[in-house]
Design a protein around this motif. Structure first.
Motif, PDB file in Angstrom:
ATOM      1  N   ALA A 100     -19.427  18.098   7.173  1.00 24.76           N
ATOM      2  CA  ALA A 100     -18.893  18.931   7.656  1.00 24.76           C
ATOM      3  C   ALA A 100     -17.915  20.276   7.159  1.00 24.76           C
ATOM      4  CB  ALA A 100     -17.306  18.804   8.905  1.00 24.76           C
ATOM      5  N   LYS A 101     -17.259  19.274   5.856  1.00 27.51           N
ATOM      6  CA  LYS A 101     -16.469  19.845   4.668  1.00 27.51           C
ATOM      7  C   LYS A 101     -17.415  21.048   3.640  1.00 27.51           C
ATOM      8  CE  LYS A 101     -13.828  19.248   0.311  1.00 27.51           C
ATOM      9  NZ  LYS A 101     -12.708  18.195  -0.266  1.00 27.51           N
ATOM     10  N   GLU A 102     -18.971  20.652   3.599  1.00 25.72           N
ATOM     11  CA  GLU A 102     -19.760  21.098   2.920  1.00 25.72           C
ATOM     12  C   GLU A 102     -20.380  22.291   3.444  1.00 25.72           C
ATOM     13  OE1 GLU A 102     -23.097  18.717   1.743  1.00 25.72           O
ATOM     14  OE2 GLU A 102     -21.712  18.311   0.079  1.00 25.72           O
ATOM     15  N   GLU A 103     -20.491  22.360   4.874  1.00 26.15           N
ATOM     16  CA  GLU A 103     -20.707  23.593   6.031  1.00 26.15           C
ATOM     17  C   GLU A 103     -20.135  24.475   6.351  1.00 26.15           C
ATOM     18  OE1 GLU A 103     -22.745  24.406  10.231  1.00 26.15           O
ATOM     19  OE2 GLU A 103     -22.564  21.986   9.091  1.00 26.15           O
ATOM     20  N   GLY A 104     -18.409  23.734   6.772  1.00 28.29           N
ATOM     21  CA  GLY A 104     -17.833  25.097   6.986  1.00 28.29           C
ATOM     22  C   GLY A 104     -18.367  26.110   7.780  1.00 28.29           C
TER      23      GLY A 104
ATOM     24  N   GLY B 233     -10.281  27.112 -16.809  1.00 29.56           N
ATOM     25  CA  GLY B 233      -9.688  25.539 -17.335  1.00 29.56           C
ATOM     26  C   GLY B 233      -9.123  25.009 -15.936  1.00 29.56           C
ATOM     27  N   ARG B 234      -8.536  26.096 -14.775  1.00 28.20           N
ATOM     28  CA  ARG B 234      -7.640  24.992 -14.144  1.00 28.20           C
ATOM     29  C   ARG B 234      -8.153  24.208 -12.834  1.00 28.20           C
ATOM     30  NH1 ARG B 234      -2.796  28.749 -13.394  1.00 28.20           N
ATOM     31  NH2 ARG B 234      -2.779  30.233 -15.060  1.00 28.20           N
ATOM     32  N   VAL B 235      -7.278  23.925 -12.804  1.00 28.13           N
ATOM     33  CA  VAL B 235      -8.105  22.479 -11.326  1.00 28.13           C
ATOM     34  C   VAL B 235      -8.052  23.481  -9.661  1.00 28.13           C
ATOM     35  CG1 VAL B 235      -7.069  20.782 -10.320  1.00 28.13           C
ATOM     36  CG2 VAL B 235      -7.310  20.564 -12.667  1.00 28.13           C
ATOM     37  N   ALA B 236      -9.328  23.763  -9.085  1.00 25.93           N
ATOM     38  CA  ALA B 236      -9.438  24.550  -7.962  1.00 25.93           C
ATOM     39  C   ALA B 236      -8.312  23.249  -6.732  1.00 25.93           C
ATOM     40  CB  ALA B 236     -10.827  24.646  -7.458  1.00 25.93           C
ATOM     41  N   GLU B 237      -8.597  22.288  -6.697  1.00 25.41           N
ATOM     42  CA  GLU B 237      -8.769  21.596  -5.293  1.00 25.41           C
ATOM     43  C   GLU B 237      -8.091  20.233  -5.571  1.00 25.41           C
ATOM     44  OE1 GLU B 237     -10.795  20.331  -1.342  1.00 25.41           O
ATOM     45  OE2 GLU B 237     -11.630  21.029  -2.010  1.00 25.41           O
ATOM     46  N   PRO B 238      -6.715  19.315  -5.960  1.00 27.32           N
ATOM     47  CA  PRO B 238      -6.226  20.090  -4.630  1.00 27.32           C
ATOM     48  C   PRO B 238      -5.671  21.775  -5.756  1.00 27.32           C
ATOM     49  CG  PRO B 238      -5.105  18.423  -4.790  1.00 27.32           C
ATOM     50  CD  PRO B 238      -6.922  18.502  -5.586  1.00 27.32           C
TER      51      PRO B 238
ATOM     52  N   PRO C 282       0.687  -1.092   0.159  1.00 22.82           N
ATOM     53  CA  PRO C 282      -0.463  -0.317  -0.114  1.00 22.82           C
ATOM     54  C   PRO C 282       0.881   1.267   0.546  1.00 22.82           C
ATOM     55  CG  PRO C 282      -0.324  -2.258   1.659  1.00 22.82           C
ATOM     56  CD  PRO C 282       0.338  -2.324   1.309  1.00 22.82           C
ATOM     57  N   LEU C 283       0.307   1.947  -1.044  1.00 25.41           N
ATOM     58  CA  LEU C 283       1.590   3.442  -0.719  1.00 25.41           C
ATOM     59  C   LEU C 283       0.067   4.725  -0.184  1.00 25.41           C
ATOM     60  CD1 LEU C 283       3.668   5.268  -2.007  1.00 25.41           C
ATOM     61  CD2 LEU C 283       1.510   6.279  -3.964  1.00 25.41           C
ATOM     62  N   VAL C 284       1.316   4.305   1.020  1.00 23.84           N
ATOM     63  CA  VAL C 284      -0.324   5.113   2.783  1.00 23.84           C
ATOM     64  C   VAL C 284       0.710   5.628   3.392  1.00 23.84           C
ATOM     65  CG1 VAL C 284      -2.878   4.108   1.597  1.00 23.84           C
ATOM     66  CG2 VAL C 284      -0.506   3.091   3.850  1.00 23.84           C
ATOM     67  N   ASN C 285       0.031   6.283   4.149  1.00 24.13           N
ATOM     68  CA  ASN C 285       0.989   6.646   5.587  1.00 24.13           C
ATOM     69  C   ASN C 285       0.307   6.557   6.546  1.00 24.13           C
ATOM     70  OD1 ASN C 285       0.139   9.255   4.887  1.00 24.13           O
ATOM     71  ND2 ASN C 285       1.553  10.161   3.808  1.00 24.13           N
ATOM     72  N   ALA C 286       0.528   7.330   7.532  1.00 20.94           N
ATOM     73  CA  ALA C 286      -0.620   7.685   8.882  1.00 20.94           C
ATOM     74  C   ALA C 286      -1.690   8.107   8.694  1.00 20.94           C
ATOM     75  CB  ALA C 286       0.051   7.537  10.229  1.00 20.94           C
ATOM     76  N   HIS C 287      -1.927   9.132   7.753  1.00 20.32           N
ATOM     77  CA  HIS C 287      -2.709  10.304   7.578  1.00 20.32           C
ATOM     78  C   HIS C 287      -3.780  10.181   6.028  1.00 20.32           C
ATOM     79  CE1 HIS C 287      -0.595  12.812  10.402  1.00 20.32           C
ATOM     80  NE2 HIS C 287       0.566  12.653   9.207  1.00 20.32           N
ATOM     81  N   THR C 288      -3.360   8.794   5.414  1.00 18.56           N
ATOM     82  CA  THR C 288      -4.302   8.612   4.349  1.00 18.56           C
ATOM     83  C   THR C 288      -5.661   8.281   4.711  1.00 18.56           C
ATOM     84  OG1 THR C 288      -3.090   7.669   3.570  1.00 18.56           O
ATOM     85  CG2 THR C 288      -4.506   7.017   2.319  1.00 18.56           C
TER      86      THR C 288
ATOM     87  N   THR D 180      -5.867  26.875   3.617  1.00 14.16           N
ATOM     88  CA  THR D 180      -5.845  25.690   4.600  1.00 14.16           C
ATOM     89  C   THR D 180      -7.226  24.668   3.991  1.00 14.16           C
ATOM     90  OG1 THR D 180      -7.928  27.550   5.555  1.00 14.16           O
ATOM     91  CG2 THR D 180      -5.723  27.272   6.130  1.00 14.16           C
ATOM     92  N   SER D 181      -8.067  25.721   3.056  1.00 16.00           N
ATOM     93  CA  SER D 181      -9.117  24.478   2.871  1.00 16.00           C
ATOM     94  C   SER D 181      -8.441  23.243   1.382  1.00 16.00           C
ATOM     95  CB  SER D 181     -10.083  25.351   1.664  1.00 16.00           C
ATOM     96  OG  SER D 181     -10.755  26.128   2.279  1.00 16.00           O
ATOM     97  N   MET D 182      -7.538  23.108   0.973  1.00 15.88           N
ATOM     98  CA  MET D 182      -7.260  22.061   0.568  1.00 15.88           C
ATOM     99  C   MET D 182      -6.568  21.564   1.409  1.00 15.88           C
ATOM    100  SD  MET D 182      -6.634  23.248  -2.530  1.00 15.88           S
ATOM    101  CE  MET D 182      -7.157  24.648  -2.253  1.00 15.88           C
ATOM    102  N   PRO D 183      -6.579  19.871   0.819  1.00 15.89           N
ATOM    103  CA  PRO D 183      -5.659  18.468   1.192  1.00 15.89           C
ATOM    104  C   PRO D 183      -4.973  18.527   2.517  1.00 15.89           C
ATOM    105  CG  PRO D 183      -7.015  18.133  -0.815  1.00 15.89           C
ATOM    106  CD  PRO D 183      -6.616  19.521  -0.926  1.00 15.89           C
ATOM    107  N   PRO D 184      -4.845  17.881   3.519  1.00 13.91           N
ATOM    108  CA  PRO D 184      -3.233  17.847   3.624  1.00 13.91           C
ATOM    109  C   PRO D 184      -2.656  17.193   3.377  1.00 13.91           C
ATOM    110  CG  PRO D 184      -5.303  17.102   5.385  1.00 13.91           C
ATOM    111  CD  PRO D 184      -5.826  16.854   3.934  1.00 13.91           C
ATOM    112  N   GLY D 185      -0.925  18.248   3.597  1.00 12.51           N
ATOM    113  CA  GLY D 185       0.022  17.833   2.397  1.00 12.51           C
ATOM    114  C   GLY D 185      -0.151  17.875   1.372  1.00 12.51           C
ATOM    115  N   LYS D 186      -1.138  19.096   0.846  1.00  8.04           N
ATOM    116  CA  LYS D 186      -1.056  19.809  -0.643  1.00  8.04           C
ATOM    117  C   LYS D 186      -1.444  20.596  -0.707  1.00  8.04           C
ATOM    118  CE  LYS D 186      -2.891  14.945  -2.775  1.00  8.04           C
ATOM    119  NZ  LYS D 186      -3.951  14.478  -3.497  1.00  8.04           N
ATOM    120  N   LYS D 187      -1.614  21.439   0.419  1.00  7.70           N
ATOM    121  CA  LYS D 187      -1.811  22.818   0.422  1.00  7.70           C
ATOM    122  C   LYS D 187      -0.439  23.843  -0.359  1.00  7.70           C
ATOM    123  CE  LYS D 187      -3.767  23.803   5.106  1.00  7.70           C
ATOM    124  NZ  LYS D 187      -3.365  22.204   5.107  1.00  7.70           N
ATOM    125  N   PRO D 188      -0.851  25.064  -1.322  1.00 11.53           N
ATOM    126  CA  PRO D 188       0.214  25.595  -2.428  1.00 11.53           C
ATOM    127  C   PRO D 188       0.905  26.048  -1.464  1.00 11.53           C
ATOM    128  CG  PRO D 188      -1.345  26.637  -2.444  1.00 11.53           C
ATOM    129  CD  PRO D 188      -2.013  25.437  -1.939  1.00 11.53           C
TER     130      PRO D 188
END
Length: 389
Positions: free
Chosen positions: A71-75, A94-99, A29-35, A131-139
């Motif tokens: 929780a994510k939808e409410e925020g 034409g860009r990807v918003a998240e991440p 598995p390609l995972v870590n403790a935060h997956t 801070t809305s980006m997924p963990p480890g994928k913040k710009p």
């Protein structure tokens, strides 16, 4: 020389050329403790020999997945607004918003600067997006901050804060009286909401999120229980809002809560939508009218609109600063500061962080500075009086 000293003899099987094949390593598995995987997602794998996790380590339950989605939808309203605008811009570009990539993040920051927004507004929105980006994928925000530094230098007006006009008691009382003049239920709600907002020194979202179960109305004060607030995360508080003759908080709040009770409403939000008929809107009516996210709770924007309405209806004028729902909080803080409240008393009343400079610098000092005029010490020049002497 002993042959065994120079060569190692091993048992082996002879094979023809081309038959030697390297065994493929088992996929791990390609995972870590935060997956975190949602139900139905495959476990990512690689040949990297790391700790092997099982499905039990990686998956969350259907209940947890749904709770995370909600929780994510409410925020927070501000986070939803910031991300909504960012996603719309990304779609148009034409860009990807998240991440998002660092390039997209930087480009959007420059887009906000091109609109001439305030520095504080740009910084706040960009922080919410990051801070809305997924963990480890913040710009990386270093390039954006570099652009913002240049923007600050070249646009001095962008540094100016947009302060709300403080609705102090001389303004608040006429507003409440005007709202109650027709003796309608919506006026009862608004006057109670204004009196509470001023005395509670609350942010508009805190006012509209207030529940009946958390309020106790006594003869001379109102008790408010808070699970937490913006500056006291995870710290419950019980606030004692003492009444006063000009505010009549107890009378106004008791009248409105009593009106709710007459319609069988004894739990849930204190401040609710009132229909043209004077009745409180039911959850079904609210849903039909599109209030799916807030339910029975009012939007903070509603408080904003009602403050502006009754301020104008009472014939009141500002000094140029805009009127908003925040004017109630600013008014209470200004009245306290102008009448001798200490820094500690201001911080406690408005639930600011200990040592915060906001109460003094934003609400008290500007008012005091406006009343100061060192030229009053200079005698008025009167040529006629001097000639008579």
């Amino acid at each position: 020389m002993n042959l065994s000293d120079e060569y190692e003899i091993v048992d082996a099987e002879l094979v023809d050329d081309g038959e030697l094949v390297r065994a493929a390593p088992a996929a791990r598995p390609l995972v870590n403790a935060h997956t975190v995987l949602m139900p139905g997602e495959e476990i990512p794998t690689s040949d990297d020999p790391r700790t092997t996790y099982t499905e039990r380590d990686l998956y969350v339950s259907e209940e947890t997945a749904q709770a995370l989605k909600e929780a994510k939808e409410e925020g927070s309203p501000q986070r939803r607004t910031a991300m909504g605008l960012f996603e719309a811009w990304c779609a148009a570009q034409g860009r990807v918003a998240e991440p998002c990539t660092t390039a997209t993040y930087t480009e959007y920051g420059r887009h906000l600067m091109a609109r001439g927004l305030k520095v504080t507004t740009i910084r706040h929105y960009m922080s919410l997006i990051r801070t809305s980006m997924p963990p480890g994928k913040k710009p990386d925000n270093s390039l954006f901050l570099l652009l913002l530094t240049q923007y600050r230098k070249k646009n001095k007006r962008a540094l100016r804060r947009k302060e709300a006009f403080p609705i102090t008691l001389p303004y608040l009382v006429p507003m409440m009286e005007k709202a109650e003049a027709d003796d309608r239920s919506i006026g009862w709600r608004d006057s109670a909401m204004f009196a509470f907002g001023y005395r509670f020194l609350g942010r508009s979202i805190e006012d509209v999120d207030l529940d009946l179960e958390d309020v106790t109305i006594l003869d001379d004060r109102v008790l408010v229980w808070l699970a937490e607030d913006k500056t006291h995360k995870g710290e419950e508080q019980t606030l004692f809002l003492h009444d006063r003759p000009d505010l009549n908080l107890v009378l106004r709040l008791r009248r409105w809560v009593g009106y709710l009770a007459e319609q069988g409403i004894t739990t849930g939000p204190v401040f609710r939508e009132v229909l043209r008929s004077g009745k409180v809107a039911s959850p079904e009516t609210r849903a039909r009218r599109g209030a799916t996210k807030r339910g029975a709770y009012l939007r903070p924007q509603t408080v904003n609109d009602r403050v502006k309405l009754w301020f104008a209806a009472a014939g009141l004028k500002t000094d140029g600063r805009p009127v908003s729902s925040h004017s109630l909080r600013a008014g209470g803080a200004t009245d306290l500061g102008m009448n001798g409240a200490t820094d500690e008393e201001l911080e406690e009343a408005g639930r600011w962080k200990k040592g915060s400079r906001i109460p003094r610098e934003r609400y008290v000092r500007p008012t005091k500075n406006a009343s100061k005029d060192p030229f009053k010490k200079v005698p008025v020049h009167n040529p006629e009086a001097q000639a008579q002497e």
